[in-house]
Design a protein around this motif. Structure first.
Motif, PDB file in Angstrom:
ATOM      1  N   GLU A  58       0.953  -1.097   0.094  1.00  0.00           N
ATOM      2  CA  GLU A  58       0.096   0.291   0.064  1.00  0.00           C
ATOM      3  C   GLU A  58       0.856   1.034  -0.142  1.00  0.00           C
ATOM      4  OE1 GLU A  58      -3.259   0.055  -0.307  1.00  0.00           O
ATOM      5  OE2 GLU A  58      -3.388  -1.653  -0.012  1.00  0.00           O
ATOM      6  N   LEU A  59       1.319   1.987  -1.118  1.00  0.00           N
ATOM      7  CA  LEU A  59       2.018   2.669  -1.388  1.00  0.00           C
ATOM      8  C   LEU A  59       1.403   3.930  -0.087  1.00  0.00           C
ATOM      9  CD1 LEU A  59       4.190   4.550  -3.103  1.00  0.00           C
ATOM     10  CD2 LEU A  59       2.442   4.911  -4.305  1.00  0.00           C
ATOM     11  N   ALA A  60       0.750   4.321   0.090  1.00  0.00           N
ATOM     12  CA  ALA A  60       0.014   5.452   1.216  1.00  0.00           C
ATOM     13  C   ALA A  60       0.327   5.133   2.383  1.00  0.00           C
ATOM     14  CB  ALA A  60      -1.430   5.821   0.960  1.00  0.00           C
ATOM     15  N   PHE A  61       0.849   4.074   2.781  1.00  0.00           N
ATOM     16  CA  PHE A  61       1.467   3.779   3.881  1.00  0.00           C
ATOM     17  C   PHE A  61       2.905   2.909   3.915  1.00  0.00           C
ATOM     18  CE2 PHE A  61      -2.969   3.713   4.140  1.00  0.00           C
ATOM     19  CZ  PHE A  61      -3.852   4.272   5.208  1.00  0.00           C
ATOM     20  N   SER A  62       3.697   3.772   2.482  1.00  0.00           N
ATOM     21  CA  SER A  62       5.178   3.347   2.410  1.00  0.00           C
ATOM     22  C   SER A  62       6.450   4.306   2.806  1.00  0.00           C
ATOM     23  CB  SER A  62       4.900   1.769   1.766  1.00  0.00           C
ATOM     24  OG  SER A  62       4.261   0.909   2.049  1.00  0.00           O
ATOM     25  N   GLY A  63       6.877   3.603   2.517  1.00  0.00           N
ATOM     26  CA  GLY A  63       7.977   4.531   2.031  1.00  0.00           C
ATOM     27  C   GLY A  63       9.485   4.561   3.239  1.00  0.00           C
ATOM     28  N   LEU A  64      10.840   5.192   2.338  1.00  0.00           N
ATOM     29  CA  LEU A  64      12.137   5.203   2.554  1.00  0.00           C
ATOM     30  C   LEU A  64      12.697   6.930   2.655  1.00  0.00           C
ATOM     31  CD1 LEU A  64      12.617   3.767  -1.070  1.00  0.00           C
ATOM     32  CD2 LEU A  64      12.408   2.523   0.426  1.00  0.00           C
ATOM     33  N   GLY A  85       2.722  -3.622  -8.165  1.00  0.00           N
ATOM     34  CA  GLY A  85       3.194  -2.941  -6.542  1.00  0.00           C
ATOM     35  C   GLY A  85       4.016  -3.566  -5.087  1.00  0.00           C
ATOM     36  N   THR A  86       5.009  -4.401  -6.222  1.00  0.00           N
ATOM     37  CA  THR A  86       5.680  -5.107  -4.926  1.00  0.00           C
ATOM     38  C   THR A  86       7.216  -4.401  -5.002  1.00  0.00           C
ATOM     39  OG1 THR A  86       6.937  -6.505  -6.919  1.00  0.00           O
ATOM     40  CG2 THR A  86       4.830  -7.962  -5.666  1.00  0.00           C
ATOM     41  N   THR A  87       7.275  -2.933  -6.104  1.00  0.00           N
ATOM     42  CA  THR A  87       8.534  -2.955  -6.289  1.00  0.00           C
ATOM     43  C   THR A  87       8.549  -1.174  -5.841  1.00  0.00           C
ATOM     44  OG1 THR A  87       9.609  -3.682  -8.052  1.00  0.00           O
ATOM     45  CG2 THR A  87      10.708  -2.124  -7.236  1.00  0.00           C
ATOM     46  N   LEU A  88       8.892  -0.567  -4.012  1.00  0.00           N
ATOM     47  CA  LEU A  88       8.639   0.534  -4.144  1.00  0.00           C
ATOM     48  C   LEU A  88      10.091   1.240  -4.835  1.00  0.00           C
ATOM     49  CD1 LEU A  88       7.430   2.401  -1.821  1.00  0.00           C
ATOM     50  CD2 LEU A  88       9.156   1.648  -0.467  1.00  0.00           C
TER      51      LEU A  88
END
Length: 125
Positions: A58-64, A85-88
């Protein structure tokens, strides 16, 4: 004697079901599968950070976050998702000077499980 065997079989079945339920839960988390730059790598200044996970995020709740060896934050661009959606991925906004860098990540998988971690790589001249 037969009654004891049924009890043992029942206990064995309960233990097996419990183990299966636990292993299913363990597999439900998004684990870091690969990263570029990789953990411990010596690289020239990367233009982006790319982390691939074992399941969709979930991009909205993922980060670096990226920090230099002195602990200062390095500016990253807006993170995006690819590969179902598996690669950030996040672009590195400034040229990295030689030194050691720490990547810290946090993700929420599409099934609602949170995971986080960190690793380091070095930039060489």
């Amino acid at each position: 004697m037969k009654r004891h065997m049924n009890l043992r079989q029942s206990l064995s079945l309960i233990a097996t079901l419990g183990a299966l339920a636990f292993s299913h839960q363990a597999l439900a988390h998004a684990h870091l599968e690969a990263a570029t730059p990789a953990e411990g790598a010596d690289v020239t200044a990367p233009e982006r950070l790319t982390l691939t996970f074992t399941e969709g995020l979930e991009l909205a709740f993922s980060g670096l976050e990226l920090n230099g060896s002195d602990g200062s934050a390095v500016e990253l661009g807006k993170a995006t998702l690819a590969d179902d959606g598996t690669t950030l991925t996040a672009p590195v906004e400034t040229a990295l000077e030689p030194g050691r860098y720490q990547v810290t990540w946090h993700v929420l998988s599409i099934d609602g499980h949170k995971t986080e971690g960190d690793y380091a790589f070095s930039v060489t001249p």
